[in-house]
Design a protein around this motif. Structure first.
Motif, PDB file in Angstrom:
ATOM      1  N   LEU A   1      36.212  38.005  57.403  1.00 54.46           N
ATOM      2  CA  LEU A   1      35.311  36.174  58.288  1.00 54.46           C
ATOM      3  C   LEU A   1      35.592  36.452  58.600  1.00 54.46           C
ATOM      4  O   LEU A   1      34.592  35.611  59.863  1.00 54.46           O
ATOM      5  N   GLY A   2      36.579  36.269  59.833  1.00 55.99           N
ATOM      6  CA  GLY A   2      36.143  36.316  61.012  1.00 55.99           C
ATOM      7  C   GLY A   2      35.456  37.279  62.226  1.00 55.99           C
ATOM      8  O   GLY A   2      34.859  37.184  63.118  1.00 55.99           O
ATOM      9  N   GLN A   3      35.120  38.244  61.927  1.00 54.92           N
ATOM     10  CA  GLN A   3      34.157  40.011  61.846  1.00 54.92           C
ATOM     11  C   GLN A   3      32.602  38.296  61.376  1.00 54.92           C
ATOM     12  O   GLN A   3      31.632  38.440  62.373  1.00 54.92           O
TER      13      GLN A   3
ATOM     14  N   LYS B   1      18.559  22.051  59.221  1.00 55.00           N
ATOM     15  CA  LYS B   1      19.509  21.382  57.886  1.00 55.00           C
ATOM     16  C   LYS B   1      20.261  23.160  57.982  1.00 55.00           C
ATOM     17  O   LYS B   1      21.648  22.729  57.933  1.00 55.00           O
ATOM     18  N   ALA B   2      19.624  24.219  58.045  1.00 54.09           N
ATOM     19  CA  ALA B   2      19.684  25.154  57.368  1.00 54.09           C
ATOM     20  C   ALA B   2      20.926  25.579  58.539  1.00 54.09           C
ATOM     21  O   ALA B   2      22.191  26.576  58.954  1.00 54.09           O
ATOM     22  N   GLY B   3      20.798  25.643  60.145  1.00 53.03           N
ATOM     23  CA  GLY B   3      21.317  26.025  61.301  1.00 53.03           C
ATOM     24  C   GLY B   3      22.687  25.108  61.506  1.00 53.03           C
ATOM     25  O   GLY B   3      23.231  25.820  61.117  1.00 53.03           O
ATOM     26  N   ASP B   4      22.715  23.478  60.625  1.00 55.35           N
ATOM     27  CA  ASP B   4      24.203  23.299  60.579  1.00 55.35           C
ATOM     28  C   ASP B   4      24.760  23.567  59.580  1.00 55.35           C
ATOM     29  O   ASP B   4      25.961  23.487  59.757  1.00 55.35           O
ATOM     30  N   LEU B   5      24.806  23.748  58.336  1.00 55.84           N
ATOM     31  CA  LEU B   5      25.312  24.185  56.951  1.00 55.84           C
ATOM     32  C   LEU B   5      26.068  25.918  57.570  1.00 55.84           C
ATOM     33  O   LEU B   5      27.249  26.012  57.197  1.00 55.84           O
ATOM     34  N   TRP B   6      25.021  26.676  58.675  1.00 57.61           N
ATOM     35  CA  TRP B   6      25.683  27.966  59.225  1.00 57.61           C
ATOM     36  C   TRP B   6      26.734  27.380  60.143  1.00 57.61           C
ATOM     37  O   TRP B   6      28.286  27.887  59.778  1.00 57.61           O
TER      38      TRP B   6
ATOM     39  N   ILE C   1      33.076  27.283  60.428  1.00 57.17           N
ATOM     40  CA  ILE C   1      34.219  26.704  61.138  1.00 57.17           C
ATOM     41  C   ILE C   1      35.037  26.739  59.637  1.00 57.17           C
ATOM     42  O   ILE C   1      36.184  27.342  60.008  1.00 57.17           O
ATOM     43  N   LYS C   2      34.666  26.918  58.569  1.00 54.98           N
ATOM     44  CA  LYS C   2      35.638  26.610  57.157  1.00 54.98           C
ATOM     45  C   LYS C   2      35.549  28.267  57.137  1.00 54.98           C
ATOM     46  O   LYS C   2      37.085  28.950  57.334  1.00 54.98           O
ATOM     47  N   MET C   3      35.410  29.369  57.367  1.00 55.91           N
ATOM     48  CA  MET C   3      35.619  30.510  58.009  1.00 55.91           C
ATOM     49  C   MET C   3      36.698  30.990  58.491  1.00 55.91           C
ATOM     50  O   MET C   3      36.929  31.117  58.438  1.00 55.91           O
ATOM     51  N   ALA C   4      36.257  30.169  60.206  1.00 54.40           N
ATOM     52  CA  ALA C   4      37.495  30.290  60.695  1.00 54.40           C
ATOM     53  C   ALA C   4      38.732  29.881  60.683  1.00 54.40           C
ATOM     54  O   ALA C   4      40.010  30.131  60.885  1.00 54.40           O
ATOM     55  N   GLY C   5      38.948  28.811  59.115  1.00 57.29           N
ATOM     56  CA  GLY C   5      40.316  28.095  59.127  1.00 57.29           C
ATOM     57  C   GLY C   5      40.661  29.284  58.214  1.00 57.29           C
ATOM     58  O   GLY C   5      41.622  29.407  58.500  1.00 57.29           O
ATOM     59  N   VAL C   6      40.175  29.829  57.383  1.00 59.00           N
ATOM     60  CA  VAL C   6      40.611  31.249  57.024  1.00 59.00           C
ATOM     61  C   VAL C   6      41.298  32.130  58.168  1.00 59.00           C
ATOM     62  O   VAL C   6      42.726  32.781  57.994  1.00 59.00           O
ATOM     63  N   TYR C   7      40.352  32.332  58.496  1.00 56.48           N
ATOM     64  CA  TYR C   7      40.973  33.422  59.688  1.00 56.48           C
ATOM     65  C   TYR C   7      42.061  33.638  60.400  1.00 56.48           C
ATOM     66  O   TYR C   7      42.540  34.036  60.997  1.00 56.48           O
ATOM     67  N   LYS C   8      42.531  32.032  61.345  1.00 60.46           N
ATOM     68  CA  LYS C   8      43.594  31.815  61.542  1.00 60.46           C
ATOM     69  C   LYS C   8      44.028  31.092  60.641  1.00 60.46           C
ATOM     70  O   LYS C   8      45.632  30.373  61.524  1.00 60.46           O
ATOM     71  N   GLY C   9      44.166  31.622  59.811  1.00 61.97           N
ATOM     72  CA  GLY C   9      46.136  31.302  58.221  1.00 61.97           C
ATOM     73  C   GLY C   9      45.626  30.242  57.830  1.00 61.97           C
ATOM     74  O   GLY C   9      47.030  29.554  57.241  1.00 61.97           O
ATOM     75  N   ARG C  10      45.087  28.603  58.703  1.00 59.21           N
ATOM     76  CA  ARG C  10      44.972  27.478  58.125  1.00 59.21           C
ATOM     77  C   ARG C  10      44.894  27.486  55.826  1.00 59.21           C
ATOM     78  O   ARG C  10      45.326  26.476  55.218  1.00 59.21           O
ATOM     79  N   LEU C  11      43.593  28.223  56.230  1.00 54.99           N
ATOM     80  CA  LEU C  11      43.380  28.060  54.215  1.00 54.99           C
ATOM     81  C   LEU C  11      43.266  29.604  54.316  1.00 54.99           C
ATOM     82  O   LEU C  11      42.981  30.775  54.474  1.00 54.99           O
TER      83      LEU C  11
END
Length: 343
Positions: A243-245, A289-294, A299-309
């Motif tokens: 996900l970080g990738q 809108k698509a850009g905002d969603l990406w 942000i959500k993927m980064a949360g997993v990558y950093k171990g918060r999720l």
């Protein structure tokens, strides 16, 4: 190199993305003052999505949010009837000799390079990514003068430094790739409008109608399906790295991500003015809108990558976000297809 040479008429252009910037700056140098980064990106049908099967980059999935490197420059020039020259080399000495020849002729040139050894890049941005683009526009005190579009100002590289990045190894190895406009004819407003329409139609085709499940809007669904499986299949640590990738490919490397959706929205705004067709403004909002969603998914993927999720439900939520993005982009391109532009 025993003489200094600077192409005085060349103007550095800072842009969001390297190939768009090289295309814009080189065409402006040749008198196409109307060219902007969104216009170059859209005429070159730059928006795309693909998860390349069986290929990994930096030990993660190979994902790109843009078309193949070199295609934006090639397509934009072709749409405007601009003849281009491109060369690759197996011998670094011959590559440098040809570069010196073009500089001596007063010709600024685009070069494909790897970013890992780009000395003026901050260390955190030096990844093994070989599809970066910059312009060489002269030499001074034995250094090459560099206009890198993602930098605020011009810089320089020694002959050794430039040769090293021009002959970086690995996926998409540049092999000394050099390119530049060769001949520019008369560019009429009608030719520009035709180029815009052609670029839009090709992008509609690429995102909606490419066969297989890895590319276009279906490629986004493919990645969504993969993400649902990664935690169980790879383990949390490796799945987090994957996900970080994606975040890195989306936000930090020249493959674009959400930023390219905003850029395409800007292209459609400019196109509405060129074509005198306000219907494009509504579709432009869809890509914003698509850009905002990406960006939200990153942000959500980064949360997993950093171990918060860490839970499977977090992976499921990210996968669902990508399905939502697919739906928005599919509907936007379907709207573009129904406009029957150029009829």
């Amino acid at each position: 190199m025993d003489t200094d040479l600077r192409i005085e008429e060349f103007n550095h252009v800072q842009t969001a993305h390297c190939e768009n910037g090289v295309t814009t700056a080189l065409l402006r140098y040749h008198g196409l003052d109307f060219m902007t980064e969104p216009l170059a990106f859209g005429m070159g049908s730059g928006l795309f999505y693909i998860q390349i099967p069986f290929l990994t980059i930096n030990n993660g999935p190979a994902i790109s949010f843009r078309t193949m490197p070199g295609a934006i420059f090639k397509r934009t020039c072709k749409s405007l009837g601009v003849e281009v020259s491109r060369k690759k080399f197996s011998d670094p000495a011959k590559a440098q000799s040809f570069l010196n020849q073009k500089i001596n002729e007063g010709v600024p040139v685009g070069c494909q390079v790897g970013v890992f050894h780009l000395t003026y890049f901050p260390k955190e941005y030096r990844f093994h990514f070989n599809a970066h683009n910059l312009i060489v526009y002269g030499r001074e005190e034995n250094n090459y003068l560099i206009s890198d579009p993602i930098m605020e100002d011009v810089t320089s590289l020694s002959p050794e430094e430039l040769s090293r990045v021009r002959f970086a190894q690995g996926p998409l190895a540049p092999k000394g790739h050099i390119y530049f406009p060769e001949k520019v004819g008369i560019i009429t407003d009608d030719l520009i409008r035709k180029g815009i329409v052609k670029g839009i139609k090709r992008n509609v085709r690429d995102m909606l109608n490419i066969p297989g499940s890895f590319a276009g809007v279906d490629g986004i669904r493919h990645t969504s399906n993969q993400i649902r499986k990664w935690r169980d299949k790879l383990g949390l640590k490796k799945a987090s790295l994957y996900l970080g990738q994606i975040v890195r490919m989306q936000e930090e490397i020249g493959t674009g991500g959400g930023g390219f959706r905003f850029l395409y929205a800007a292209f459609l705004e400019e196109s509405a003015a060129w074509l005198k067709d306000d219907r494009l403004m509504g579709v432009s909002e869809d890509f914003t809108k698509a850009g905002d969603l990406w960006r939200a998914s990153a942000i959500k993927m980064a949360g997993v990558y950093k171990g918060r999720l860490t839970e499977q439900k977090d992976f499921e939520e990210i996968a669902d976000m990508l399905l939502n993005i697919r739906s928005v982009e599919k509907e936007a391109f379907q709207r573009l297809a129904k406009l029957n532009l150029g009829k």
